[in-house]
Design an enzyme around this catalytic site. Structure first.
Site, short mmCIF file in Angstrom:
data_model
loop_
_atom_site.label_atom_id
_atom_site.label_comp_id
_atom_site.label_asym_id
_atom_site.label_seq_id
_atom_site.Cartn_x
_atom_site.Cartn_y
_atom_site.Cartn_z
N CYS A 197 1.10 0.43 3.77
CA CYS A 197 1.84 0.01 2.59
C CYS A 197 1.79 1.02 1.46
CB CYS A 197 1.33 -1.34 2.09
SG CYS A 197 -0.29 -1.22 1.28
N CYS B 92 -1.80 -6.29 1.96
CA CYS B 92 -1.05 -5.23 2.63
C CYS B 92 0.29 -5.75 3.14
CB CYS B 92 -1.89 -4.68 3.79
SG CYS B 92 -1.30 -3.12 4.44
N CYS C 230 -3.09 3.73 1.79
CA CYS C 230 -2.95 2.90 2.99
C CYS C 230 -1.80 3.42 3.83
CB CYS C 230 -2.70 1.45 2.59
SG CYS C 230 -2.26 0.40 4.00
N CYS D 204 -5.30 -0.91 4.45
CA CYS D 204 -5.88 -1.91 3.53
C CYS D 204 -6.79 -2.86 4.28
CB CYS D 204 -4.78 -2.76 2.90
SG CYS D 204 -3.85 -1.95 1.61
N GLY E 190 -25.69 -17.18 -12.48
CA GLY E 190 -26.47 -16.14 -11.81
C GLY E 190 -27.83 -16.59 -11.31
#
Lengths: 257, 380, 284
Positions: free
Chosen positions: C243, C271, C240, C265, C31
């Site tokens: 899908c 997808c 979606c 998506c 980080g």
């Protein structure tokens, strides 16, 4: 007998050929309010900044008794320790409130910041603490979400005080806390400060050119002239029975009410 | 029926082919040659070399052609090319005292050794469009005079320094490390070497504006042009195996020395202070702007109050690189629809809640029994 | 003039070494933003030079590279970067998340869970999470060194006071390994939970700002919040349209000029795989 909360020894500071502070020494007990009085150019603000560690001294030492009882010279503190001290155990009230506040953050955010800095993570409790403090400094609760940019001068100063006191510090530095405010506003603010200092058992170092402020808030005072302490003692004694000629001049110059 | 968008690859290829076509333009018009750009648009080449940090007229001219005349795009090409070049050493500091002068002027003295040599300059031209230039031109040969090797051309700042009236330029410590902004990221506060390097490749327009602002009071430092020199200097490199410095060739540079507000204190008598600018080629405006901003950035060192943006090192140095700036500004054209979607979702939620709150308020005011507080109801 | 051949993956070996050193430092201090000497690249600053430099430093001839932007392989910038590596490194490229060894991404984390064999390289515009509260680099450096992050929570407090919610929806700050607060790049906050305890190595490159940072595999990453206003993933009201997924980040597509909308998506590979699986199921 506990050691003093703050002990200042042989503090010196020059700017080129100008002596801002010469050989300043004093002690401060817990719960004691000390006024540093003098006219412009006396070095009183420089002294305040030296003691608070905002300026580096040329020589001398400031020793502070930490919460665990250890007496630490400020010069031995790491930057991290000094900044932690400023956030928890100390407060600094600036003459110009905009220096001591985040002007575009809400009053609640300003007061809550210290709590969040030391780990506060509950919004509701932080907000409650902020509202509690707004009440104690006599700011209306509905102003909690307003930023201090929308506040009057007196309100900003009271907010600054709340922001400093929320973590229960033991020592507060104040630089002309009532400077620039209307007389009636000053009186109200001084009353508030006096009450808070007494209720919280705060030690305070208050720089002021106004003897009335010194009289109302402090137990002891130092009188400064051209970088030196020319008189010190109990506030009432110094103001009622000034010994040094300069102090006598100061006291007699105050306009009769 | 919606079909998912595809064909990005083909679209890009087509766009680039279209670009190449537009770059060439009307095939009936002669194609521009890089030699023409170098010879006749030489100031553009100079700028691309300076801000591209690469002294190579051919590359700069080619970059300008490839960039269709967009100089910042050309500077970007030069910088990207520079990245691929191996570095095999550092030059000795340029000796501008030994410059083969083409132009040398000073505003601080009416006359001085070496004289005021105007050189090829736009100064004092009347800015009237010369329509004759639309046709082929054949200017008469310019006046010449025999080279006067004997007459010395000392630097003006050295003349003033002779009387100890200008701050000394601190001598370089042998072996002391010099910052390299192309190798190490700049950290603030930045020392003067890093600042000058950054300014040297900084955008002319940005630095011009900042320099201008100091003249208008945003951090005034009372500048005088001590000297502007333009000409060729030799580049030398010390070769360890040989034990001496060898010349690599000459480059043309413009050097600007500003003489600024005098300053004393701390036991020192008052002396003039300096600002410095150095660029490749004849980019005089940039050299002068650089000198103004260099001096402004010394505010803290010279214990001056910082009141203008030109005196704020972090601000100036972080934003003067036009390759970085254009990259980030123009990146806004890239798709950002995912983040926009996230914002839309929150905004819609807030609007729903706002709508609910208003409905609640209305309902509660209706439910309140008729009260004596008629004024409140009327207000709502 | 003779054109010069480029080194593998464009950057010279010295530069790659320098970048790898920065990456190692970054992994050692999860980080923490490690400064590095970002090079001028053939694409503009702000268009992925940081990500490209990180990828160029770690990619080898046997790697398989996937590049996505907004979750899709076919967006123009992803196409351009993929072509760059195909040209300068001649590596195999793929759109299949499971086949890739290195995935360079802008603004999304793939929906398909990653493995320990993979590295995710994020493109970062502004690495400094404190930047909008404190523009000075000198001050933000000190704040990170002293872990003085109170001001971040002040911002969240203000959001709740003003809007009733934390108003950050992307580039949502998170605490890494209980120490440094980082900006995960402008991924939607929907993706933040994927950063936590991820088996893959996650590297973040900011070219213009010249910083690299990292989340080593299986590191604790906690998004900032309040106890009584906990971090919440964005929820969509739709599935979606292609899908049927209800657990992926959806793009909103405008389909006509009467305000007709459709949600699909954002992760095109995810997808497509789902659609292929559904078609296979239907056929069986």
């Amino acid at each position: 007998m506990m050691a003093p909360l703050l002990s200042v020894r042989g503090l010196n500071k020059r700017y080129g050929s100008i002596v801002a502070c010469r050989d300043i020494a004093f002690e401060l007990e817990e719960g004691e309010a000390l006024a540093i009085v003098g006219e412009s150019g006396s070095g009183k603000t420089t002294l305040l900044n030296l003691v608070a560690g905002a300026l580096a001294a040329d020589s001398g030492e400031v020793v502070y008794r930490m919460r665990d009882g250890a007496a630490r010279p400020l010069s031995s503190l790491s930057e991290a320790e000094r900044r932690a001290l400023m956030r928890t155990d100390w407060g600094f009230v600036h003459q110009d409130a905009s220096r001591g506040l985040r002007m575009n953050v809400s009053a609640g955010g300003n007061i809550g910041e210290r709590l969040m800095a030391i780990g506060g993570r509950h919004y509701g409790r932080i907000r409650a603490a902020a509202l509690d403090w707004l009440a104690r400094v006599e700011i209306a609760a509905e102003r909690v979400d307003d930023p201090p940019s929308t506040y009057s001068g007196g309100m900003r100063q009271r907010l600054q005080i709340a922001r400093n006191l929320v973590t229960g510090p033991r020592l507060v530095f104040m630089d002309e806390p009532t400077g620039g405010l209307d007389v009636s506003v000053q009186a109200r603010l001084l009353d508030l400060l006096r009450g808070l200092i007494a209720d919280m058992g705060l030690a305070a170092i208050i720089v002021t050119h106004d003897l009335a402020v010194a009289r109302l808030l402090s137990h002891r005072m130092l009188v400064m002239k051209q970088g030196e302490v020319i008189e010190s003692g109990l506030t009432d004694r110094v103001l009622d029975d000034p010994q040094a000629p300069y102090t006598q001049l100061l006291v007699s110059s105050v306009l009769a009410a | 029926m919606y079909v998912a968008v595809k064909g990005g690859e083909r679209a890009i290829a087509n766009a680039h082919a279209l670009l190449a076509d537009k770059r060439r333009g009307d095939r009936g018009v002669a194609e521009i040659e890089t030699r023409q750009i170098d010879e006749q648009l030489s100031l553009a080449v100079d700028r691309v070399m300076s801000e591209g940090s690469l002294y190579d007229r051919e590359i700069a001219a080619l970059a300008i052609k490839q960039a269709r005349g967009d100089l910042i795009e050309a500077i970007f090409l030069a910088r990207a090319y520079r990245t691929t070049l191996p570095r095999f050493g550092f030059a000795e500091p340029l000796d501008t005292k030994a410059m083969a002068l083409r132009r040398r002027v000073s505003a601080t003295f009416k006359d001085l050794p070496g004289g005021q040599v105007l050189g090829p300059t736009f100064d004092y031209t009347h800015r009237l469009i010369d329509f004759a230039l639309a046709e082929a031109s054949d200017p008469p040969p310019p006046a010449t005079a025999p080279a006067d090797a004997a007459s010395a051309t000392p630097r003006v700042v050295d003349i003033i320094a002779g009387d100890d009236l200008i701050e000394k330029s601190p001598p370089a410590e042998n072996g002391a490390p010099v910052a390299d902004v192309t190798r190490d990221p700049t950290e603030f506060p930045a020392a003067r070497d890093a600042r000058l390097q950054t300014l040297a490749r900084g955008d002319e327009g940005f630095l011009l504006g900042l320099g201008y602002s100091t003249q208008r009071g945003y951090g005034r430092n009372h500048p005088f042009v001590g000297e502007i020199r333009f000409g060729e200097v030799e580049v030398e490199m010390f070769v360890a195996e040989l034990g001496f410095a060898v010349p690599l060739g000459t480059i043309a540079v413009t050097e600007c020395q500003m003489v600024n507000q005098f300053k004393g204190g701390d036991g020192e008598p008052a002396r003039f202070t300096r600002g410095y600018g150095l660029v490749f080629g004849q980019s005089e405006r940039k050299a002068m702007s650089m000198a103004l901003v260099d001096r402004a950035l010394r505010a803290e060192e010279l214990a001056e109050e910082s009141i203008g943006p030109a005196q704020d090192a972090e601000f100036v140095l972080s934003h003067c690189d036009n390759v970085q700036a254009t990259g980030f500004v123009e990146h806004l054209k890239l798709p950002h629809y995912v983040d926009f979607q996230a914002e839309l979702a929150l905004l819609r939620q807030l609007r729903t809640e706002y709508g609910e709150q208003r409905t609640e308020k209305k309902e509660s005011s209706v439910l309140r029994p008729p009260s004596s507080d008629l004024r409140t109801e009327a207000a709502e | 003039m003779n054109p010069r051949p480029y080194n593998f993956a464009y950057l010279d070996e010295q530069t790659k070494r320098m970048i790898r050193r920065a990456i190692l430092k970054a992994i050692a201090i999860p980080g923490y933003q490690v400064p590095f000497a970002s090079r001028e690249m053939p694409m503009p600053y702000g268009w992925g030079t940081g990500g490209v430099q990180v990828t160029a430093a770690i990619i080898g001839p046997d790697d398989v590279l996937k590049v996505i932007d907004q979750g899709a392989d076919d967006t123009t910038n992803a196409v351009s970067i993929r072509a760059f590596f195909a040209k300068t490194a001649n590596v195999a490229t793929t759109t299949d998340t499971t086949q890739a060894t290195i995935i360079q991404t802008r603004h999304r984390v793939p929906e398909t869970p990653l493995s320990a064999e993979q590295i995710l390289v994020y493109q970062v515009p502004i690495p400094e999470p404190l930047r909008f509260l404190e523009p000075r680099e000198t001050e933000t450096r000190t704040m990170h060194a002293l872990a003085e992050y109170g001001v971040m929570h002040v911002k969240l407090y203000e959001d709740i006071a003003r809007h009733g919610h934390i108003a950050t929806t992307y580039a949502y700050p998170a605490r890494v390994a209980d120490r440094y607060i980082m900006d995960p790049s402008p991924i939607p906050k929907f993706d933040n939970p994927k950063l936590d305890d991820c088996p893959a190595l996650q590297l973040f490159g900011a070219g213009r700002e010249k910083r690299i940072y990292a989340i080593p595999p299986h590191t604790r990453v906690v998004s900032l919040d309040f106890e009584d206003h906990p971090f919440e993933r964005t929820k969509f009201d739709a599935a979606c349209a292609f899908c049927g997924a209800t657990d992926s980040f959806l793009d909103e597509v405008v389909v006509d000029d009467k305000g007709g909308r459709m949600f699909v998506c954002s992760d095109t590979d995810y997808c497509e795989k789902r659609r292929a699986a559904k078609a296979k199921d239907a056929a069986e």
